[in-house]
Design a protein around this motif. Sequence first.
Motif, short mmCIF file in Angstrom:
data_model
loop_
_atom_site.label_atom_id
_atom_site.label_comp_id
_atom_site.label_asym_id
_atom_site.label_seq_id
_atom_site.Cartn_x
_atom_site.Cartn_y
_atom_site.Cartn_z
N TRP A 73 -103.10 -89.44 38.24
CA TRP A 73 -101.75 -89.23 37.73
C TRP A 73 -100.75 -89.16 38.89
CZ3 TRP A 73 -102.11 -84.83 33.47
CH2 TRP A 73 -102.90 -85.29 32.41
N ASN A 74 -99.68 -89.92 38.77
CA ASN A 74 -98.51 -89.74 39.62
C ASN A 74 -97.31 -90.17 38.79
OD1 ASN A 74 -98.39 -92.56 39.66
ND2 ASN A 74 -99.54 -92.68 41.60
N ILE B 229 -102.54 -80.21 38.57
CA ILE B 229 -102.81 -81.65 38.73
C ILE B 229 -101.98 -82.25 39.87
CG2 ILE B 229 -102.84 -83.89 37.55
CD1 ILE B 229 -104.79 -81.90 36.28
N ARG B 230 -100.68 -82.02 39.84
CA ARG B 230 -99.78 -82.53 40.90
C ARG B 230 -98.87 -81.40 41.34
NH1 ARG B 230 -101.03 -87.38 42.96
NH2 ARG B 230 -98.86 -87.52 43.65
N GLY B 231 -98.48 -81.41 42.62
CA GLY B 231 -97.61 -80.35 43.13
C GLY B 231 -98.35 -79.02 43.23
N ARG B 232 -97.59 -77.96 43.33
CA ARG B 232 -98.19 -76.64 43.51
C ARG B 232 -97.55 -75.63 42.56
NH1 ARG B 232 -100.48 -78.17 48.30
NH2 ARG B 232 -101.59 -76.25 48.81
N LYS B 233 -98.37 -74.68 42.12
CA LYS B 233 -97.83 -73.58 41.31
C LYS B 233 -98.07 -72.29 42.07
CE LYS B 233 -96.32 -75.25 37.37
NZ LYS B 233 -96.62 -75.59 36.00
N HIS B 234 -97.06 -71.43 42.06
CA HIS B 234 -97.13 -70.17 42.78
C HIS B 234 -97.14 -69.04 41.76
CE1 HIS B 234 -96.04 -72.81 46.09
NE2 HIS B 234 -95.02 -73.22 45.37
N LEU C 73 -101.72 -72.48 43.62
CA LEU C 73 -102.66 -73.55 43.24
C LEU C 73 -102.16 -74.87 43.78
CD1 LEU C 73 -103.39 -72.87 39.44
CD2 LEU C 73 -104.36 -71.75 41.46
N GLY C 74 -103.05 -75.58 44.47
CA GLY C 74 -102.76 -76.95 44.86
C GLY C 74 -103.43 -77.91 43.89
N PRO C 75 -103.22 -79.22 44.07
CA PRO C 75 -103.81 -80.19 43.15
C PRO C 75 -105.33 -80.04 43.07
CG PRO C 75 -102.21 -81.24 44.60
CD PRO C 75 -102.39 -79.85 45.11
N SER D 284 -93.64 -75.97 43.16
CA SER D 284 -93.06 -76.94 44.10
C SER D 284 -93.69 -78.29 43.81
CB SER D 284 -93.28 -76.48 45.55
OG SER D 284 -94.57 -75.98 45.76
N CYS D 285 -92.99 -79.33 44.20
CA CYS D 285 -93.33 -80.67 43.72
C CYS D 285 -94.16 -81.47 44.73
CB CYS D 285 -92.05 -81.44 43.40
SG CYS D 285 -91.21 -80.75 41.96
N ASP D 286 -94.80 -82.48 44.21
CA ASP D 286 -95.50 -83.42 45.09
C ASP D 286 -94.50 -84.41 45.68
OD1 ASP D 286 -94.80 -85.14 43.07
OD2 ASP D 286 -96.85 -85.81 42.63
#
Lengths: 358, 358
Positions: free
Chosen positions: B62-63, B194-199, B270-272, B289-291
Motif C-alpha cells: 500500500w502507498n 501500515i504506513r506512517g507512524r502512530k504515537h 508504531l512504525g509500519p 506522522s506521515c510517510d
Amino acid sequence: MDESLNLDPLAELITNYNELNSSVIEELDEEPSPLDFLRFVSRNTPFVIRGGAADWKATRTWNAAFLREYLSNESVNVAVTPAGNADAPTLHTDGSLVFAKPWEEEQPFPEFLDYVIAQETGNLPERSEVRYAQTQNDNLRHEYSTLFWDCQQDIPFARIALDKEPDAINMWVGNSRSVTALHKDNYENIYVQIRGRKHFVLLPPVCHPCVNEQLLPPATYYARPPSPKGVELALDPNTEPVPFAVWDPDTPETNTTAYSHLANPIRVTLGPGDMLYLPCMWYHKVSQSCDEDGICVAVNYWYDMDFSGPLYPLTNFVRSVYSQVDRNRNEKGGGGSTGEQNKRIIRSGSTVCPFCSS
Amino acid sequence: MDESLNLDPLAELITNYNELNSSVIEELDEEPSPLDFLRFVSRNTPFVIRGGAADWKATRTWNAAFLREYLSNESVNVAVTPAGNADAPTLHTDGSLVFAKPWEEEQPFPEFLDYVIAQETGNLPERSEVRYAQTQNDNLRHEYSTLFWDCQQDIPFARIALDKEPDAINMWVGNSRSVTALHKDNYENIYVQIRGRKHFVLLPPVCHPCVNEQLLPPATYYARPPSPKGVELALDPNTEPVPFAVWDPDTPETNTTAYSHLANPIRVTLGPGDMLYLPCMWYHKVSQSCDEDGICVAVNYWYDMDFSGPLYPLTNFVRSVYSQVDRNRNEKGGGGSTGEQNKRIIRSGSTVCPFCSS
C-alpha cells in the motif's frame, strides 16, 4: 446509570459484580486445556471438574488402612484446638474476639489417624480436642513425600497456563469437626478431594466489604503439658493484630457489615476425585464430612498469583475505601461494623457524603 | 501499610498500580502464542510486536498511488473538522468546553486522498479543514472491502485466545493534523500500523481519577452547504452530555485533577508493520506522522471485551468513588476538578474524611 449515582459505590460494586457473574459454579466434566484454564484465571472465576482426579492412584487406593500402614513410621504436624477452630476468629474467655491459632505438635501418623477416626465415629468424649493435619508448608513434598507419587506431580493445565511450578502442594487430613474459617490466600489454588467431602462457601474479592474484616489479637492454644481443661487459649505476647474476616456466610445475620446482605456466596461440595479451581484472593470457608472410614483427605496445589495488572491494586483499593467508610462511621458514632444501624448508609442523597455521612 | 492508611485510597490505588507495573511497554519481536497473548489479556497489559505485520501484503504494497488507483471508484466516509479534533473536547465560541463531533460526508476516495496529501505537503492554506477517514463501523469489511484481502482476516493469536471473531475491523487514513483525543473503548484492540507512524499515549483503567472526565455537551460541526468560515460548530439539540476525559497527558499542567500528577503514561510509537495490543478500557491518545507520500494508514481489530469477572465492575467502582470525591469537593466549595487547590486532599489525617474533607 442515574439510579446508581445515588448508590453507595461499595454497594454498587457488589451489585454490579453479582449482575455480571453467576453465583452457580461452572462444572466441567474433564480437565480444561491450558487456554481454557487461563480464561478462568483471567476472569478470576472458579470452576469444578467433576471426577477430574477420579483416576489418580490416591483417589483409587487411599483409605484409612492404607494410610496408617503406609505412614506407619512417620510423624506429622497436627493442629490441636478445642472445637476445630484452627486459625479462626474465636471468643476469648474475657469475651473479646481473637484470632485463635492451634496448638501444634508432632504426632506419630497412626496415632493421629486413630484419634481422628475415633472422634468421627463417636468413640471419644464429646468435648475432646479436635486434631487436623493442615500444615500448608508444601507438606506433600516433605512430611508426606512417600505418598506424593500417588498424586500428580503438578496440575499440567495450570503449570502450562501459568508458566510456573506449584509453590506448595499440601495434604489435609481431618474429620468433620474441623472447619476452616472464611479467609483468602494470594495463590491460585487447585484443590483435589481424595476421600470424604469438602463443602466450600466462596466469595469473590469484591465482597471484602461484606466479610467484616477486623483486626484481631492473635492467640495460641497451649495444651502441653496436659491441662485439666484440655487446650487453653492465651494471647500472643508482642504481636500485631491480624486482619481477619469475622462474618460467617453460614450465620449471615451475625457480625454483619452494612454490605453483608449483598453477598451472593457460591456453594460447592467436592466429592472424591473432584477438583476445584479456587482463584486467588477469593474468600473461602471450608467444612468437611468423612468417608466410611471416618476421615476426610484432600490435597491442594498452590501457584503464586500474578501481582501485576490491575486486580491486586484494585482489590486493595476496595479494602481501603471500605476501611475509610468504616473508620469514619465509627468516629461519627456509628458504633462499629456490626448491626442494623449501618444499613442506613447504603443509600444517600447527593448532598451527603456516603463515606462519612456528613 | 501504616503509611498507606493516611493516603487517599484513590492516590494509593494509582501509586500501587505504578509500583507493580512498568510504564515501559513490553516489546516482542514475533507474534505471541494464544496462551502468551491471554497472559497479557489476563493482566490487562499492553505490548507491541515490532514488525509483527511486516510481511502483510498491505504493509508491503500500500502507498498513496496504489490506494488511489485501487479505490478509484469508491466513496468513503470522511470526518471533517477545523483542527483535526474529531470526537474531542473543544472550546466552543462561548468559551465552554463541548464534545466536538465531526461533520461527516461521503467523498470519492481519490479526492479525499489528494486533499490529505496536499495538506500534509503544505499545498493548502494553513487554516484549511482537516479530513480523516476514521469510521469505526467495521469499514475494512465494508466500504474498504476490496482492500481487506491485503490484510489478515483476523488476528489468529487473538481469535484463538479470546475464542471469538473480531467484532469490527477498521481502517484509518489521515495526516498529521488529526489527533484522536484521550478516550477508552470497551474492546480488546489489536492495532496494526501500515504506513506512517502512530504515537500512542496510554493510561491504564485505574487512572480514571487522573483524566478529569467531565460531562460535555455534544456538538457537531456543520460545514455543508459551504460556510464562509469553514466548518462551524453547533450544540446538538436534545442530547445528553457525554462523559469525556479533558486532561491531556501532553499538556499535563492543564485541566488537571488532584490525581493527574500521579499518572505514569506509557508512550509508544508504531512504525509500519508494528502491531499494538491495546487492552480494553485503557485510555489512549493517538497522534500520527506521515510517510513519504504524506499519508498515515492503520487498521485495527476490535474484539469484544469480557464483562464477566471483577475488572469491569472494579473499574466502574473507581469511577464512582472518584465521582463522589469530586462532587463532594465541589459542593463544599472546592471549585471544580481543575487546579492546584485539589492537591490538598491527597493526604489527610485520620480524623478527616478524604472523600469530602469534612
